[in-house]
Design a protein around this motif. Structure first.
Motif, PDB file in Angstrom:
ATOM      1  N   ALA A 188       0.831  -1.209   0.000  1.00 25.29           N
ATOM      2  CA  ALA A 188       0.000   0.000   0.000  1.00 25.29           C
ATOM      3  C   ALA A 188       0.867   1.262   0.000  1.00 25.29           C
ATOM      4  O   ALA A 188       0.575   2.224  -0.727  1.00 25.29           O
ATOM      5  N   ALA A 189       1.932   1.263   0.795  1.00 27.66           N
ATOM      6  CA  ALA A 189       2.823   2.428   0.841  1.00 27.66           C
ATOM      7  C   ALA A 189       3.500   2.631  -0.508  1.00 27.66           C
ATOM      8  O   ALA A 189       3.574   3.759  -1.011  1.00 27.66           O
TER       9      ALA A 189
ATOM     10  N   LEU B 173       2.443   1.603  -3.505  1.00 29.45           N
ATOM     11  CA  LEU B 173       1.454   2.059  -4.480  1.00 29.45           C
ATOM     12  C   LEU B 173       1.053   3.511  -4.235  1.00 29.45           C
ATOM     13  O   LEU B 173       0.858   4.274  -5.181  1.00 29.45           O
ATOM     14  N   GLY B 174       0.936   3.882  -2.963  1.00 28.93           N
ATOM     15  CA  GLY B 174       0.627   5.270  -2.646  1.00 28.93           C
ATOM     16  C   GLY B 174       1.696   6.219  -3.155  1.00 28.93           C
ATOM     17  O   GLY B 174       1.393   7.282  -3.711  1.00 28.93           O
ATOM     18  N   LEU B 175       2.958   5.835  -2.997  1.00 25.86           N
ATOM     19  CA  LEU B 175       4.048   6.673  -3.488  1.00 25.86           C
ATOM     20  C   LEU B 175       4.061   6.728  -5.010  1.00 25.86           C
ATOM     21  O   LEU B 175       4.303   7.781  -5.598  1.00 25.86           O
TER      22      LEU B 175
ATOM     23  N   LEU C 273       1.414   6.171  -7.089  1.00 26.55           N
ATOM     24  CA  LEU C 273       0.211   6.799  -7.622  1.00 26.55           C
ATOM     25  C   LEU C 273       0.049   8.252  -7.206  1.00 26.55           C
ATOM     26  O   LEU C 273      -0.385   9.087  -7.988  1.00 26.55           O
ATOM     27  N   PHE C 274       0.390   8.560  -5.952  1.00 26.50           N
ATOM     28  CA  PHE C 274       0.124   9.889  -5.429  1.00 26.50           C
ATOM     29  C   PHE C 274       1.384  10.695  -5.156  1.00 26.50           C
ATOM     30  O   PHE C 274       1.291  11.863  -4.827  1.00 26.50           O
ATOM     31  N   GLY C 275       2.533  10.085  -5.263  1.00 26.82           N
ATOM     32  CA  GLY C 275       3.773  10.772  -4.942  1.00 26.82           C
ATOM     33  C   GLY C 275       4.360  11.559  -6.093  1.00 26.82           C
ATOM     34  O   GLY C 275       5.358  12.224  -5.953  1.00 26.82           O
TER      35      GLY C 275
ATOM     36  N   TRP D 200       8.958   9.150   0.749  1.00 27.91           N
ATOM     37  CA  TRP D 200       7.808   9.965   1.151  1.00 27.91           C
ATOM     38  C   TRP D 200       8.287  11.332   1.629  1.00 27.91           C
ATOM     39  O   TRP D 200       7.754  12.360   1.227  1.00 27.91           O
TER      40      TRP D 200
ATOM     41  N   GLY E 196       0.846  13.427  -2.951  1.00 26.66           N
ATOM     42  CA  GLY E 196      -0.589  13.416  -3.188  1.00 26.66           C
ATOM     43  C   GLY E 196      -1.249  14.766  -2.920  1.00 26.66           C
ATOM     44  O   GLY E 196      -2.385  14.969  -3.275  1.00 26.66           O
TER      45      GLY E 196
END
Length: 179
Positions: free
Chosen positions: A40-41, A43-45, A47-49, A165, A176
């Protein structure tokens, strides 16, 4: 894709690899949630990073993947391979493998800090090298595999993901969010 974004993606990817490769040594109730959180971390980075990466790219041309970079990477690979040969064939302590890898990867960030003129990478390198050294000491001291995996595998993975991050946040906002 900017060079800086590529560097962040590589760092996040290796952070995920450290977590995924070592979570199996932990009890299932801890290992599985860590693996899910790691994915999740990452993918978050990814997709949203991107906004954070673009903000950093505006401030600097980003890391150069030229000769100095490849010299650092070659030295890292040689260090890992040579150390693993000694750990496994001479010292017969395969439990120390993850500690050695974390140590060498940490040390390689000192070279990247110089090659890329990014002093902040010294902190990441020091943290990862310390995790690796402690993992080596624990492995050679006979600590349980789960403890070694947590110290020398999971912690460096978290450091890598966290540094990616943080680099986006320091550039102008959390990944994000517009900076």
């Amino acid at each position: 894709m900017t060079r800086n974004h590529m560097g962040r993606l590589i760092g996040a990817g290796f952070g995920l690899v450290f977590i995924e490769a070592n979570a199996g040594a932990l009890p299932t109730g801890v290992g599985i949630p860590l693996r899910v959180l790691g994915v999740a971390a990452f993918l978050g980075l990814v997709l949203f990073g991107r906004r954070g990466a673009e903000a950093v790219a505006e401030q600097s041309a980003g890391p150069a993947f030229g000769g100095r970079y490849w010299l650092v990477v070659v030295a890292e690979v040689i260090g890992i391979v040579a150390g693993l040969a000694v750990i496994n064939r001479v010292l017969h302590t395969p439990e120390a493998t993850v500690g050695w890898i974390a140590f060498v990867v940490g040390v390689h960030f000192f070279g990247l800090a110089v090659a890329w003129r990014r002093p902040s990478l010294h902190k990441l390198g020091a943290g990862m090298a310390a995790c690796g050294a402690l993992g080596l000491a624990l492995a050679f001291g006979g600590a349980p595999a789960a403890v070694v995996a947590l110290v020398a595998g999971i912690a460096p993975g978290l450091l890598l993901l966290g540094s990616v991050w943080w680099s986006g946040r320091a550039a102008g906002g959390a990944p994000g969010r517009a900076g």
